[in-house]
Design a protein around this motif. Structure first.
Motif, PDB file in Angstrom:
ATOM      1  N   ASP A 181       0.840  -1.204   0.000  1.00 43.46           N
ATOM      2  CA  ASP A 181       0.000   0.000   0.000  1.00 43.46           C
ATOM      3  C   ASP A 181       0.873   1.252   0.000  1.00 43.46           C
ATOM      4  O   ASP A 181       0.624   2.225  -0.716  1.00 43.46           O
ATOM      5  N   HIS A 182       1.910   1.219   0.849  1.00 48.58           N
ATOM      6  CA  HIS A 182       2.805   2.361   1.014  1.00 48.58           C
ATOM      7  C   HIS A 182       3.503   2.692  -0.306  1.00 48.58           C
ATOM      8  O   HIS A 182       3.597   3.866  -0.707  1.00 48.58           O
ATOM      9  N   HIS A 183       3.993   1.660  -0.985  1.00 51.46           N
ATOM     10  CA  HIS A 183       4.678   1.873  -2.262  1.00 51.46           C
ATOM     11  C   HIS A 183       3.726   2.419  -3.324  1.00 51.46           C
ATOM     12  O   HIS A 183       4.118   3.278  -4.127  1.00 51.46           O
ATOM     13  N   ARG A 184       2.487   1.923  -3.351  1.00 49.04           N
ATOM     14  CA  ARG A 184       1.548   2.440  -4.352  1.00 49.04           C
ATOM     15  C   ARG A 184       1.308   3.935  -4.147  1.00 49.04           C
ATOM     16  O   ARG A 184       1.257   4.708  -5.112  1.00 49.04           O
ATOM     17  N   GLY A 185       1.147   4.343  -2.886  1.00 46.77           N
ATOM     18  CA  GLY A 185       1.003   5.769  -2.606  1.00 46.77           C
ATOM     19  C   GLY A 185       2.256   6.542  -2.979  1.00 46.77           C
ATOM     20  O   GLY A 185       2.183   7.643  -3.526  1.00 46.77           O
ATOM     21  N   GLY A 186       3.422   5.968  -2.683  1.00 44.40           N
ATOM     22  CA  GLY A 186       4.677   6.628  -2.998  1.00 44.40           C
ATOM     23  C   GLY A 186       4.902   6.773  -4.490  1.00 44.40           C
ATOM     24  O   GLY A 186       5.387   7.813  -4.963  1.00 44.40           O
ATOM     25  N   VAL A 187       4.548   5.742  -5.253  1.00 45.06           N
ATOM     26  CA  VAL A 187       4.681   5.815  -6.711  1.00 45.06           C
ATOM     27  C   VAL A 187       3.799   6.925  -7.265  1.00 45.06           C
ATOM     28  O   VAL A 187       4.198   7.676  -8.165  1.00 45.06           O
ATOM     29  N   ASP A 188       2.581   7.044  -6.743  1.00 48.97           N
ATOM     30  CA  ASP A 188       1.667   8.083  -7.189  1.00 48.97           C
ATOM     31  C   ASP A 188       2.267   9.471  -6.951  1.00 48.97           C
ATOM     32  O   ASP A 188       2.231  10.350  -7.817  1.00 48.97           O
ATOM     33  N   MET A 189       2.847   9.659  -5.766  1.00 46.50           N
ATOM     34  CA  MET A 189       3.466  10.946  -5.436  1.00 46.50           C
ATOM     35  C   MET A 189       4.682  11.214  -6.322  1.00 46.50           C
ATOM     36  O   MET A 189       4.889  12.334  -6.808  1.00 46.50           O
ATOM     37  N   ALA A 190       5.496  10.193  -6.524  1.00 45.52           N
ATOM     38  CA  ALA A 190       6.701  10.372  -7.337  1.00 45.52           C
ATOM     39  C   ALA A 190       6.346  10.709  -8.775  1.00 45.52           C
ATOM     40  O   ALA A 190       7.000  11.547  -9.413  1.00 45.52           O
ATOM     41  N   ARG A 191       5.310  10.081  -9.297  1.00 39.38           N
ATOM     42  CA  ARG A 191       4.864  10.424 -10.654  1.00 39.38           C
ATOM     43  C   ARG A 191       4.420  11.884 -10.719  1.00 39.38           C
ATOM     44  O   ARG A 191       4.624  12.567 -11.728  1.00 39.38           O
ATOM     45  N   GLY A 192       3.792  12.359  -9.637  1.00 42.54           N
ATOM     46  CA  GLY A 192       3.401  13.759  -9.586  1.00 42.54           C
ATOM     47  C   GLY A 192       4.600  14.678  -9.686  1.00 42.54           C
ATOM     48  O   GLY A 192       4.569  15.695 -10.385  1.00 42.54           O
ATOM     49  N   GLY A 225      13.394   7.586 -10.489  1.00 50.00           N
ATOM     50  CA  GLY A 225      14.052   6.407  -9.938  1.00 50.00           C
ATOM     51  C   GLY A 225      13.203   5.728  -8.884  1.00 50.00           C
ATOM     52  O   GLY A 225      13.167   4.495  -8.787  1.00 50.00           O
ATOM     53  N   MET A 226      12.480   6.516  -8.085  1.00 51.67           N
ATOM     54  CA  MET A 226      11.574   5.947  -7.082  1.00 51.67           C
ATOM     55  C   MET A 226      10.459   5.157  -7.757  1.00 51.67           C
ATOM     56  O   MET A 226      10.100   4.058  -7.308  1.00 51.67           O
ATOM     57  N   VAL A 227       9.890   5.721  -8.810  1.00 51.51           N
ATOM     58  CA  VAL A 227       8.812   5.027  -9.528  1.00 51.51           C
ATOM     59  C   VAL A 227       9.286   3.658  -9.996  1.00 51.51           C
ATOM     60  O   VAL A 227       8.632   2.631  -9.767  1.00 51.51           O
ATOM     61  N   GLU A 228      10.438   3.627 -10.633  1.00 55.64           N
ATOM     62  CA  GLU A 228      10.933   2.380 -11.209  1.00 55.64           C
ATOM     63  C   GLU A 228      11.303   1.367 -10.127  1.00 55.64           C
ATOM     64  O   GLU A 228      10.962   0.176 -10.220  1.00 55.64           O
ATOM     65  N   LEU A 238       7.200  -3.748  -5.716  1.00 52.89           N
ATOM     66  CA  LEU A 238       5.798  -4.180  -5.644  1.00 52.89           C
ATOM     67  C   LEU A 238       5.622  -5.562  -6.272  1.00 52.89           C
ATOM     68  O   LEU A 238       4.902  -6.414  -5.726  1.00 52.89           O
ATOM     69  N   ASP A 239       6.266  -5.793  -7.400  1.00 53.34           N
ATOM     70  CA  ASP A 239       6.193  -7.113  -8.035  1.00 53.34           C
ATOM     71  C   ASP A 239       6.810  -8.176  -7.125  1.00 53.34           C
ATOM     72  O   ASP A 239       6.260  -9.279  -6.979  1.00 53.34           O
ATOM     73  N   ALA A 240       7.946  -7.856  -6.529  1.00 53.62           N
ATOM     74  CA  ALA A 240       8.611  -8.811  -5.640  1.00 53.62           C
ATOM     75  C   ALA A 240       7.743  -9.115  -4.423  1.00 53.62           C
ATOM     76  O   ALA A 240       7.630 -10.274  -4.000  1.00 53.62           O
TER      77      ALA A 240
END
Length: 253
Positions: free
Chosen positions: A201-212, A228-231, A237-239
């Motif tokens: 959950d935390h990573h999904r929120g973080g990816v959203d912010m980083a994309r912003g 770099g955070m997004v990637e 997340l996959d792992a």
């Protein structure tokens, strides 16, 4: 050790290595960006003569800019990821989960220090000005946003800016105090599954912010760090999804 488990360990190590590589590259880019900005805007802040260049002069973002907002909010977001990772390392002996937790804690603690360092370098506050809530910088109508409002990207994220703090959860993806208490009380497989779900959950929120930030930030080094955070976090997340499946569980919807 089975081949599947070995593959998951390789995936976790690869995800951690990608995050560390992004961190190192972003650190180098920060120095280069600062030098470039100084060359372009030399003397602007120090009152130097027009046409002179000061190696220490920087193009400083505004306090309400996306650059400052992302640095502030992601520093808070990262701090909780570090905290959860240290908690789970004490609650399980599983090498795979402990390795993932170590990689996340190490990477995000260093990235957090980098972002707080930028705020110090820019002489900007570490709290949002004017009582602005977390993630207000992500809205297309934010005063610090000068991008293409018709691009169709972050208008849909405006609800994040109004995300009401809930039991310590300041931003989407962050765990609540009650969830952190559950993690501290759990052990073994229960702790592993809860950590993997909370961190997903935390990573999904973080990816959203980083994309912003990739869309709205203007400082090149910060945009590169955000990408770099997004990637890296998408790889993690996959792992984590594979690790949950191996434990008979799934990420939370």
């Amino acid at each position: 050790m089975t081949g599947v488990r070995r593959d998951r360990r390789v995936a976790v190590r690869a995800a951690g290595s990608a995050a560390l590589l992004a961190l190192l590259c972003a650190g180098a880019a920060t120095v280069a960006s600062a030098r470039d900005d100084g060359a372009r805007d030399g003397g602007a802040r120090g009152g130097g003569a027009r046409g002179t260049h000061s190696p220490t002069a920087l193009r400083v973002p505004a306090a309400d800019s996306a650059d400052a907002g992302f640095a502030r909010d992601m520093a808070v977001h990262h701090q909780q990821a570090v905290e959860m990772s240290f908690v789970v390392r004490d609650r399980t002996r599983d090498e795979e989960v402990r390795l993932l937790a170590y990689d996340i804690a190490n990477t995000q603690a260093n990235q957090r220090g980098m972002m707080l360092g930028w705020l110090d370098l820019w002489e900007l506050p570490k709290t949002a000005p004017g009582g602005q809530g977390p993630m207000s910088w992500m809205t297309d109508d934010h005063p610090g946003h000068t991008g293409d409002a018709g691009h169709g990207g972050l208008t849909g994220h405006a609800g994040h800016a109004g995300h009401p703090p809930r039991d310590g959860s300041l931003m989407p993806g962050m765990a609540t105090r009650a969830e952190l208490d559950r993690l501290r009380a759990a052990s073994g497989r229960d702790a592993e599954v809860l950590y993997l779900r909370l961190m997903s959950d935390h990573h999904r929120g973080g990816v959203d912010m980083a994309r912003g930030c990739v869309r709205l930030c203007t400082v090149g080094a910060e945009k590169r760090l955000a990408q770099g955070m997004v990637e890296a976090q998408r790889s993690e997340l996959d792992a984590m999804a594979a690790m949950l499946e191996a434990r008979g569980a799934k990420p939370r919807s």
